[in-house]
Design a protein around this motif. Sequence first.
Motif, mmCIF file in Angstrom:
data_model
loop_
_atom_site.group_PDB
_atom_site.id
_atom_site.type_symbol
_atom_site.label_atom_id
_atom_site.label_comp_id
_atom_site.label_asym_id
_atom_site.label_seq_id
_atom_site.Cartn_x
_atom_site.Cartn_y
_atom_site.Cartn_z
ATOM 1 N N PRO A 162 -25.591 -89.892 -34.418
ATOM 2 C CA PRO A 162 -24.286 -90.537 -34.317
ATOM 3 C C PRO A 162 -23.413 -89.393 -35.187
ATOM 4 C CG PRO A 162 -25.511 -92.156 -35.947
ATOM 5 C CD PRO A 162 -26.568 -90.983 -35.083
ATOM 6 N N GLU A 163 -23.844 -88.886 -35.817
ATOM 7 C CA GLU A 163 -23.137 -88.042 -36.987
ATOM 8 C C GLU A 163 -23.033 -86.606 -36.225
ATOM 9 O OE1 GLU A 163 -20.859 -89.230 -39.097
ATOM 10 O OE2 GLU A 163 -21.746 -91.158 -38.732
ATOM 11 N N SER A 164 -24.020 -86.294 -35.373
ATOM 12 C CA SER A 164 -24.085 -84.907 -34.796
ATOM 13 C C SER A 164 -22.948 -84.387 -34.264
ATOM 14 C CB SER A 164 -25.269 -85.034 -33.798
ATOM 15 O OG SER A 164 -25.253 -83.852 -33.062
ATOM 16 N N ALA A 165 -22.822 -83.034 -34.104
ATOM 17 C CA ALA A 165 -21.498 -82.514 -33.655
ATOM 18 C C ALA A 165 -21.407 -82.662 -32.271
ATOM 19 C CB ALA A 165 -21.625 -80.950 -33.851
ATOM 20 N N TRP A 166 -22.590 -82.989 -31.674
ATOM 21 C CA TRP A 166 -22.665 -83.028 -30.103
ATOM 22 C C TRP A 166 -22.370 -84.725 -29.731
ATOM 23 C CZ3 TRP A 166 -23.028 -78.802 -27.219
ATOM 24 C CH2 TRP A 166 -23.654 -77.520 -28.178
ATOM 25 N N ARG A 173 -23.254 -79.395 -19.843
ATOM 26 C CA ARG A 173 -23.444 -78.305 -18.947
ATOM 27 C C ARG A 173 -24.949 -78.092 -19.277
ATOM 28 N NH1 ARG A 173 -19.244 -74.063 -19.640
ATOM 29 N NH2 ARG A 173 -20.036 -74.443 -21.823
ATOM 30 N N PRO A 174 -25.703 -77.664 -18.094
ATOM 31 C CA PRO A 174 -27.075 -77.276 -18.460
ATOM 32 C C PRO A 174 -26.962 -75.911 -19.329
ATOM 33 C CG PRO A 174 -26.796 -77.513 -15.942
ATOM 34 C CD PRO A 174 -25.496 -77.659 -16.845
ATOM 35 N N GLU A 175 -26.033 -74.997 -19.441
ATOM 36 C CA GLU A 175 -25.965 -73.765 -20.239
ATOM 37 C C GLU A 175 -25.680 -74.038 -21.723
ATOM 38 O OE1 GLU A 175 -22.103 -73.823 -17.762
ATOM 39 O OE2 GLU A 175 -24.340 -74.118 -17.589
ATOM 40 N N ASP A 176 -25.373 -75.485 -21.950
ATOM 41 C CA ASP A 176 -24.949 -75.835 -23.213
ATOM 42 C C ASP A 176 -26.551 -76.244 -24.030
ATOM 43 O OD1 ASP A 176 -22.151 -75.763 -22.875
ATOM 44 O OD2 ASP A 176 -22.297 -77.940 -22.230
ATOM 45 N N GLU A 193 -27.619 -73.549 -26.570
ATOM 46 C CA GLU A 193 -26.919 -73.670 -27.982
ATOM 47 C C GLU A 193 -27.219 -74.613 -28.638
ATOM 48 O OE1 GLU A 193 -22.697 -73.575 -26.853
ATOM 49 O OE2 GLU A 193 -23.126 -71.788 -25.529
ATOM 50 N N MET A 194 -27.999 -75.688 -28.420
ATOM 51 C CA MET A 194 -28.281 -76.861 -29.362
ATOM 52 C C MET A 194 -29.651 -76.541 -30.252
ATOM 53 S SD MET A 194 -27.497 -79.892 -26.525
ATOM 54 C CE MET A 194 -27.288 -81.072 -27.519
ATOM 55 N N PRO A 195 -29.442 -77.168 -31.325
ATOM 56 C CA PRO A 195 -30.748 -77.474 -32.162
ATOM 57 C C PRO A 195 -31.806 -78.183 -31.718
ATOM 58 C CG PRO A 195 -28.926 -78.427 -33.137
ATOM 59 C CD PRO A 195 -28.327 -77.845 -31.942
ATOM 60 N N PHE A 196 -32.940 -78.020 -31.246
ATOM 61 C CA PHE A 196 -33.822 -78.939 -30.681
ATOM 62 C C PHE A 196 -34.858 -79.411 -31.485
ATOM 63 C CE2 PHE A 196 -31.715 -78.227 -26.498
ATOM 64 C CZ PHE A 196 -31.797 -79.720 -26.153
ATOM 65 N N PHE A 229 -36.872 -74.110 -17.625
ATOM 66 C CA PHE A 229 -37.276 -72.744 -16.859
ATOM 67 C C PHE A 229 -36.662 -72.710 -15.461
ATOM 68 C CE2 PHE A 229 -40.083 -70.510 -14.214
ATOM 69 C CZ PHE A 229 -40.199 -69.201 -14.921
ATOM 70 N N THR A 230 -36.553 -73.998 -14.951
ATOM 71 C CA THR A 230 -36.203 -73.584 -13.231
ATOM 72 C C THR A 230 -34.675 -73.479 -13.490
ATOM 73 O OG1 THR A 230 -35.794 -76.119 -13.427
ATOM 74 C CG2 THR A 230 -37.938 -75.252 -12.455
ATOM 75 N N HIS A 231 -34.155 -73.759 -14.410
ATOM 76 C CA HIS A 231 -32.464 -73.575 -14.738
ATOM 77 C C HIS A 231 -32.208 -72.518 -15.301
ATOM 78 C CE1 HIS A 231 -32.512 -77.946 -13.700
ATOM 79 N NE2 HIS A 231 -31.287 -77.641 -13.151
ATOM 80 N N GLY A 232 -33.070 -71.633 -15.802
ATOM 81 C CA GLY A 232 -33.058 -70.217 -16.446
ATOM 82 C C GLY A 232 -32.474 -70.162 -17.715
ATOM 83 N N ILE A 233 -32.991 -71.385 -18.345
ATOM 84 C CA ILE A 233 -32.503 -71.654 -19.996
ATOM 85 C C ILE A 233 -33.515 -71.685 -20.830
ATOM 86 C CG2 ILE A 233 -31.592 -73.314 -21.500
ATOM 87 C CD1 ILE A 233 -30.404 -74.815 -18.873
ATOM 88 N N THR A 234 -33.462 -70.763 -21.794
ATOM 89 C CA THR A 234 -34.640 -70.803 -23.091
ATOM 90 C C THR A 234 -33.944 -71.381 -24.196
ATOM 91 O OG1 THR A 234 -34.958 -68.684 -21.790
ATOM 92 C CG2 THR A 234 -35.829 -69.181 -24.110
ATOM 93 N N VAL A 235 -34.816 -72.177 -24.787
ATOM 94 C CA VAL A 235 -34.733 -72.926 -26.042
ATOM 95 C C VAL A 235 -35.848 -72.820 -27.053
ATOM 96 C CG1 VAL A 235 -34.529 -75.205 -27.125
ATOM 97 C CG2 VAL A 235 -33.446 -74.866 -25.071
ATOM 98 N N LYS A 236 -35.600 -72.089 -28.098
ATOM 99 C CA LYS A 236 -36.485 -72.271 -29.288
ATOM 100 C C LYS A 236 -36.370 -73.289 -30.245
ATOM 101 C CE LYS A 236 -38.296 -68.995 -32.785
ATOM 102 N NZ LYS A 236 -38.060 -67.614 -33.481
ATOM 103 N N PRO A 237 -37.194 -74.076 -30.313
ATOM 104 C CA PRO A 237 -36.919 -75.274 -31.231
ATOM 105 C C PRO A 237 -36.846 -75.089 -32.598
ATOM 106 C CG PRO A 237 -39.263 -75.296 -30.246
ATOM 107 C CD PRO A 237 -38.435 -74.144 -29.534
ATOM 108 N N GLU A 238 -35.984 -75.737 -33.298
ATOM 109 C CA GLU A 238 -36.077 -75.926 -34.801
ATOM 110 C C GLU A 238 -37.214 -76.533 -35.325
ATOM 111 O OE1 GLU A 238 -33.244 -74.761 -36.685
ATOM 112 O OE2 GLU A 238 -32.167 -74.164 -34.655
ATOM 113 N N TRP A 239 -37.524 -77.349 -34.690
ATOM 114 C CA TRP A 239 -38.660 -78.314 -35.075
ATOM 115 C C TRP A 239 -39.797 -78.621 -33.906
ATOM 116 C CZ3 TRP A 239 -38.365 -83.276 -38.718
ATOM 117 C CH2 TRP A 239 -37.521 -82.986 -39.822
#
Length: 287
Positions: free
Chosen positions: A164-168, A175-178, A181-184, A202-212
Amino acid sequence: MKIFSEVCKRRSVTKAAEALGITQPAVSLCVKDLERYYDVRLFDRISHRLYLTAEGEKLLVYAHKIIAMFDEAESEVKNWHRLESLRVGSSVTIGTRLMPGYVKKFSAAYPGVHISVTVDNSFEIEKKIINNELDFAMIEGTVHSVGITAKKFKKDTLVLVCGPESAWACKTELRPEDLGEMPFLLREKGSGARELFDSTLFTHGITVKPEWESISTEAIISAVESGAGCSVLPLGLVERELRQRRLLQIPINGICFERYFYIIRHRDKHLSKAGISFFKENGLAPV
């Protein structure tokens, strides 16, 4: 041997036939076959009555033992629910949400069956199935081994959540491209949830490097609630937190994380009566 024993007990072929519910010729034929097989005379027939010979007395001793062992085998095999054990595997989501209820219902109906449950990520559960360490299992996501038979049994949805206190938290839709930018905070590789997340992005061409990365869904929920980041988790595991507003769900335009739960077993493994009964008690179709 049961027919022979009954004739000995009744001292009459006719009475033995009546007691056994079969015809007199069938009883007579059985006695003659025994005499022919052992090449001895089992009865002396005197004044329309039967009297055991010495050889008949010996055979009767063994007949009683054979009948007792046969009856014991019949009882033990038919009463499998007093003897059998069941080794069940489960992925974490199913182990948390569904398996406790399934086991409770089965154990109430078959208290004599010992049931052990292994909860791990889907990849590890598949390995245990292949190595015959489990009789069957329930997992989420894609089955990877050709040696495993799988059957869908329930649809599941994962949702994007933040604290509830998250910036998001103020976002009504992303949007999928968002997502890039998110800390996962995510489950470990090998889990069904992580596989669905990675393949969808992957099917949407998005790469995420998880924080945890964690094997514990509870740890991820707690961290997300505290504001450490966002996560994609099974809806059934975060419903309470969503109701209590400890977590917030954020829709993603054009992306839906959906999957099926599967019942799996080794394709060469026979499903025991206990296994079939487990599915029947829980209203599921066996694989």
